[in-house]
Design a protein around this motif. Structure first.
Motif, PDB file in Angstrom:
ATOM      1  N   VAL A 212       0.833  -1.215   0.000  1.00  0.00           N
ATOM      2  CA  VAL A 212       0.000   0.000   0.000  1.00  0.00           C
ATOM      3  C   VAL A 212       0.860   1.255   0.000  1.00  0.00           C
ATOM      4  CG1 VAL A 212      -1.712   1.312   1.306  1.00  0.00           C
ATOM      5  CG2 VAL A 212      -1.924  -1.183   1.131  1.00  0.00           C
ATOM      6  N   GLU A 213       1.909   1.250   0.819  1.00  0.00           N
ATOM      7  CA  GLU A 213       2.784   2.417   0.919  1.00  0.00           C
ATOM      8  C   GLU A 213       3.995   2.313  -0.008  1.00  0.00           C
ATOM      9  OE1 GLU A 213       3.682   3.041   5.040  1.00  0.00           O
ATOM     10  OE2 GLU A 213       1.573   2.868   5.642  1.00  0.00           O
ATOM     11  N   ASP A 214       4.029   1.250  -0.796  1.00  0.00           N
ATOM     12  CA  ASP A 214       5.056   1.053  -1.830  1.00  0.00           C
ATOM     13  C   ASP A 214       6.478   1.145  -1.271  1.00  0.00           C
ATOM     14  OD1 ASP A 214       5.381   0.289  -4.468  1.00  0.00           O
ATOM     15  OD2 ASP A 214       5.638   2.341  -5.199  1.00  0.00           O
ATOM     16  N   HIS A 215       6.686   0.474  -0.135  1.00  0.00           N
ATOM     17  CA  HIS A 215       7.970   0.580   0.558  1.00  0.00           C
ATOM     18  C   HIS A 215       9.155   0.168  -0.300  1.00  0.00           C
ATOM     19  CE1 HIS A 215       5.991   0.339   4.832  1.00  0.00           C
ATOM     20  NE2 HIS A 215       5.800   1.489   4.234  1.00  0.00           N
ATOM     21  N   ILE A 216       8.993  -0.918  -1.070  1.00  0.00           N
ATOM     22  CA  ILE A 216      10.125  -1.392  -1.883  1.00  0.00           C
ATOM     23  C   ILE A 216       9.793  -1.416  -3.369  1.00  0.00           C
ATOM     24  CG2 ILE A 216      11.147  -2.742  -0.007  1.00  0.00           C
ATOM     25  CD1 ILE A 216       9.980  -5.267  -1.322  1.00  0.00           C
ATOM     26  N   GLY A 217       8.649  -0.867  -3.741  1.00  0.00           N
ATOM     27  CA  GLY A 217       8.305  -0.765  -5.153  1.00  0.00           C
ATOM     28  C   GLY A 217       7.350  -1.812  -5.671  1.00  0.00           C
ATOM     29  N   LEU A 218       6.777  -2.631  -4.792  1.00  0.00           N
ATOM     30  CA  LEU A 218       5.864  -3.685  -5.261  1.00  0.00           C
ATOM     31  C   LEU A 218       4.645  -3.105  -5.985  1.00  0.00           C
ATOM     32  CD1 LEU A 218       5.842  -6.135  -2.191  1.00  0.00           C
ATOM     33  CD2 LEU A 218       7.021  -6.455  -4.383  1.00  0.00           C
ATOM     34  N   ARG A 219       4.067  -2.062  -5.422  1.00  0.00           N
ATOM     35  CA  ARG A 219       2.880  -1.472  -6.059  1.00  0.00           C
ATOM     36  C   ARG A 219       3.249  -0.839  -7.399  1.00  0.00           C
ATOM     37  NH1 ARG A 219       0.470   3.527  -5.437  1.00  0.00           N
ATOM     38  NH2 ARG A 219       1.770   3.990  -3.622  1.00  0.00           N
ATOM     39  N   SER A 220       4.395  -0.199  -7.452  1.00  0.00           N
ATOM     40  CA  SER A 220       4.842   0.396  -8.714  1.00  0.00           C
ATOM     41  C   SER A 220       5.080  -0.670  -9.772  1.00  0.00           C
ATOM     42  CB  SER A 220       6.128   1.207  -8.489  1.00  0.00           C
ATOM     43  OG  SER A 220       5.891   2.325  -7.653  1.00  0.00           O
ATOM     44  N   LEU A 221       5.698  -1.774  -9.366  1.00  0.00           N
ATOM     45  CA  LEU A 221       5.909  -2.874 -10.300  1.00  0.00           C
ATOM     46  C   LEU A 221       4.576  -3.433 -10.782  1.00  0.00           C
ATOM     47  CD1 LEU A 221       8.827  -4.751  -8.475  1.00  0.00           C
ATOM     48  CD2 LEU A 221       8.990  -3.627 -10.705  1.00  0.00           C
ATOM     49  N   ASP A 222       3.625  -3.549  -9.865  1.00  0.00           N
ATOM     50  CA  ASP A 222       2.308  -4.079 -10.200  1.00  0.00           C
ATOM     51  C   ASP A 222       1.578  -3.150 -11.164  1.00  0.00           C
ATOM     52  OD1 ASP A 222       0.119  -5.776 -10.153  1.00  0.00           O
ATOM     53  OD2 ASP A 222      -0.682  -4.975  -8.277  1.00  0.00           O
ATOM     54  N   MET A 223       1.572  -1.861 -10.868  1.00  0.00           N
ATOM     55  CA  MET A 223       0.860  -0.901 -11.704  1.00  0.00           C
ATOM     56  C   MET A 223       1.445  -0.803 -13.110  1.00  0.00           C
ATOM     57  SD  MET A 223      -1.687   0.245  -9.900  1.00  0.00           S
ATOM     58  CE  MET A 223      -1.765  -1.463  -9.348  1.00  0.00           C
ATOM     59  N   SER A 224       2.713  -1.139 -13.253  1.00  0.00           N
ATOM     60  CA  SER A 224       3.363  -1.085 -14.569  1.00  0.00           C
ATOM     61  C   SER A 224       3.372  -2.443 -15.263  1.00  0.00           C
ATOM     62  CB  SER A 224       4.797  -0.556 -14.433  1.00  0.00           C
ATOM     63  OG  SER A 224       5.574  -1.393 -13.579  1.00  0.00           O
ATOM     64  N   GLY A 225       2.644  -3.420 -14.683  1.00  0.00           N
ATOM     65  CA  GLY A 225       2.524  -4.724 -15.310  1.00  0.00           C
ATOM     66  C   GLY A 225       3.752  -5.607 -15.186  1.00  0.00           C
ATOM     67  N   ARG A 226       4.606  -5.297 -14.226  1.00  0.00           N
ATOM     68  CA  ARG A 226       5.861  -6.055 -14.092  1.00  0.00           C
ATOM     69  C   ARG A 226       5.861  -7.037 -12.926  1.00  0.00           C
ATOM     70  NH1 ARG A 226      10.456  -1.995 -13.525  1.00  0.00           N
ATOM     71  NH2 ARG A 226       8.849  -0.604 -12.663  1.00  0.00           N
ATOM     72  N   LEU A 227       4.771  -7.092 -12.177  1.00  0.00           N
ATOM     73  CA  LEU A 227       4.666  -8.004 -11.035  1.00  0.00           C
ATOM     74  C   LEU A 227       3.704  -9.131 -11.369  1.00  0.00           C
ATOM     75  CD1 LEU A 227       5.291  -8.681  -8.052  1.00  0.00           C
ATOM     76  CD2 LEU A 227       3.372  -7.209  -7.415  1.00  0.00           C
ATOM     77  N   HIS A 228       4.167 -10.371 -11.203  1.00  0.00           N
ATOM     78  CA  HIS A 228       3.363 -11.537 -11.544  1.00  0.00           C
ATOM     79  C   HIS A 228       3.309 -12.478 -10.342  1.00  0.00           C
ATOM     80  CE1 HIS A 228       3.559 -10.530 -15.906  1.00  0.00           C
ATOM     81  NE2 HIS A 228       4.711  -9.989 -15.538  1.00  0.00           N
ATOM     82  N   LEU A 229       2.092 -12.804  -9.898  1.00  0.00           N
ATOM     83  CA  LEU A 229       1.889 -13.751  -8.796  1.00  0.00           C
ATOM     84  C   LEU A 229       1.351 -15.057  -9.358  1.00  0.00           C
ATOM     85  CD1 LEU A 229       2.130 -11.037  -7.250  1.00  0.00           C
ATOM     86  CD2 LEU A 229       0.343 -11.844  -5.710  1.00  0.00           C
ATOM     87  N   LEU A 230       2.074 -16.139  -9.114  1.00  0.00           N
ATOM     88  CA  LEU A 230       1.665 -17.450  -9.599  1.00  0.00           C
ATOM     89  C   LEU A 230       1.373 -18.352  -8.404  1.00  0.00           C
ATOM     90  CD1 LEU A 230       4.308 -18.051 -12.444  1.00  0.00           C
ATOM     91  CD2 LEU A 230       2.101 -16.896 -12.581  1.00  0.00           C
ATOM     92  N   THR A 231       0.119 -18.752  -8.260  1.00  0.00           N
ATOM     93  CA  THR A 231      -0.303 -19.633  -7.171  1.00  0.00           C
ATOM     94  C   THR A 231      -0.550 -21.023  -7.738  1.00  0.00           C
ATOM     95  OG1 THR A 231      -1.326 -17.788  -5.984  1.00  0.00           O
ATOM     96  CG2 THR A 231      -2.011 -20.015  -5.369  1.00  0.00           C
ATOM     97  N   VAL A 232       0.238 -21.982  -7.257  1.00  0.00           N
ATOM     98  CA  VAL A 232       0.204 -23.333  -7.818  1.00  0.00           C
ATOM     99  C   VAL A 232      -0.142 -24.325  -6.711  1.00  0.00           C
ATOM    100  CG1 VAL A 232       1.449 -25.045  -9.177  1.00  0.00           C
ATOM    101  CG2 VAL A 232       2.056 -22.612  -9.386  1.00  0.00           C
ATOM    102  N   PRO A 233      -1.338 -24.915  -6.740  1.00  0.00           N
ATOM    103  CA  PRO A 233      -1.708 -25.904  -5.717  1.00  0.00           C
ATOM    104  C   PRO A 233      -1.045 -27.251  -5.973  1.00  0.00           C
ATOM    105  CG  PRO A 233      -3.471 -25.692  -7.311  1.00  0.00           C
ATOM    106  CD  PRO A 233      -2.441 -24.661  -7.692  1.00  0.00           C
TER     107      PRO A 233
END
Length: 256
Positions: A212-233
């Motif tokens: 939320v506060e973008d401490h290390i850039g996760l939100r920025s990476l997400d907003m620019s389409g560079r963050l990918h979360l893969l959940t594999v059961p």
């Protein structure tokens, strides 16, 4: 507690599917030496990675499994001259660990409820596990004693906080792989920056302060389409790096 030999399946599969690709499999801190402090591992392996990066100025891809993924992130955030295209974190405790699934192997008799008594001490901080042990019931001790995770997560601000964020934002793609049947990374959502609140209820990444506060850039990476979360059961922690189908389905598509 394993070594580079356990990553050979990934290495050979990448080479098989991408002929000519140069793959480096770092063999530092194997077996018991994996318990050396996280900062020591970051700085030592980081020199290796910086040397590799200098040979490939166009950019490199980095895959880190389990504790190795947390070491790899520390390297990316600490070394400004490493050019990373894709960083794949494969079932790594990116938001911390609060589970005893593996503790008995290294610390016989230790249980998660009282592990803080060891890990949140000067002695305990001389172990890699202590450096990312995050007890949700003892947050003040975590902030007081932990010398690694709260700093690279910019939970505690330091003179390097801006660099930690800026360096991670240089990656072209961050891929976070994890799953509900891991049974070691606890909570498993830690592999995707989710974690427990003070009542041991999991709060997903997008509701965490670090996002939320973008401490290390996760939100920025997400907003620019560079963050990918893969959940594999259906994947146990010790199978992620030994399963060719995982390589084919969830690693190779991000290495093109």
């Amino acid at each position: 507690m394993t070594g580079s030999g356990s990553m050979e399946i990934i290495k050979f599969r990448i080479q098989e599917k991408h002929p000519g690709t140069v793959v480096y499999n770092v063999n530092r801190f194997e077996s018991w030496s994996s318990l050396e402090t996280m900062w020591h591992q970051v700085l030592e392996i980081g020199l290796d990675v910086a040397n590799i990066s200098s040979k490939h100025p166009e950019g490199i891809n980095i895959i880190g499994y389990s504790q190795g993924g947390l070491v790899a992130r520390g390297i990316i955030q600490t070394f400004p001259n490493i050019t990373v295209d894709t960083f794949i974190s494969l079932s790594s405790p990116q938001a911390g660990q609060y589970g005893a699934g593996f503790l008995h192997v290294v610390f016989p008799g230790l249980v998660k409820e009282t592990a803080y008594e060891l890990f949140y001490s000067r002695l305990g901080q001389h172990t890699s596990v202590g450096n990312y042990w995050r007890d949700p019931y003892h947050q003040k001790l975590y902030e007081t004693y932990n010398v690694y995770l709260p700093y690279i997560n910019n939970h505690i601000k330091s003179k390097r906080s801006e660099d930690f964020k800026a360096n991670l934002l240089k990656v072209k793609r961050l891929v976070l792989v994890g799953g509900p049947d891991d049974q070691v990374i606890t909570p498993w959502q830690s592999s995707q920056f989710g974690y427990y609140d003070g009542n041991e209820t999991v709060v997903e990444m997008k509701n965490q302060d670090i996002y939320v506060e973008d401490h290390i850039g996760l939100r920025s990476l997400d907003m620019s389409g560079r963050l990918h979360l893969l959940t594999v059961p259906g994947v146990n922690h010790f199978d992620w790096h030994m399963n060719v189908s995982i390589v084919d389905d969830f690693l190779l598509p991000y290495l093109d």
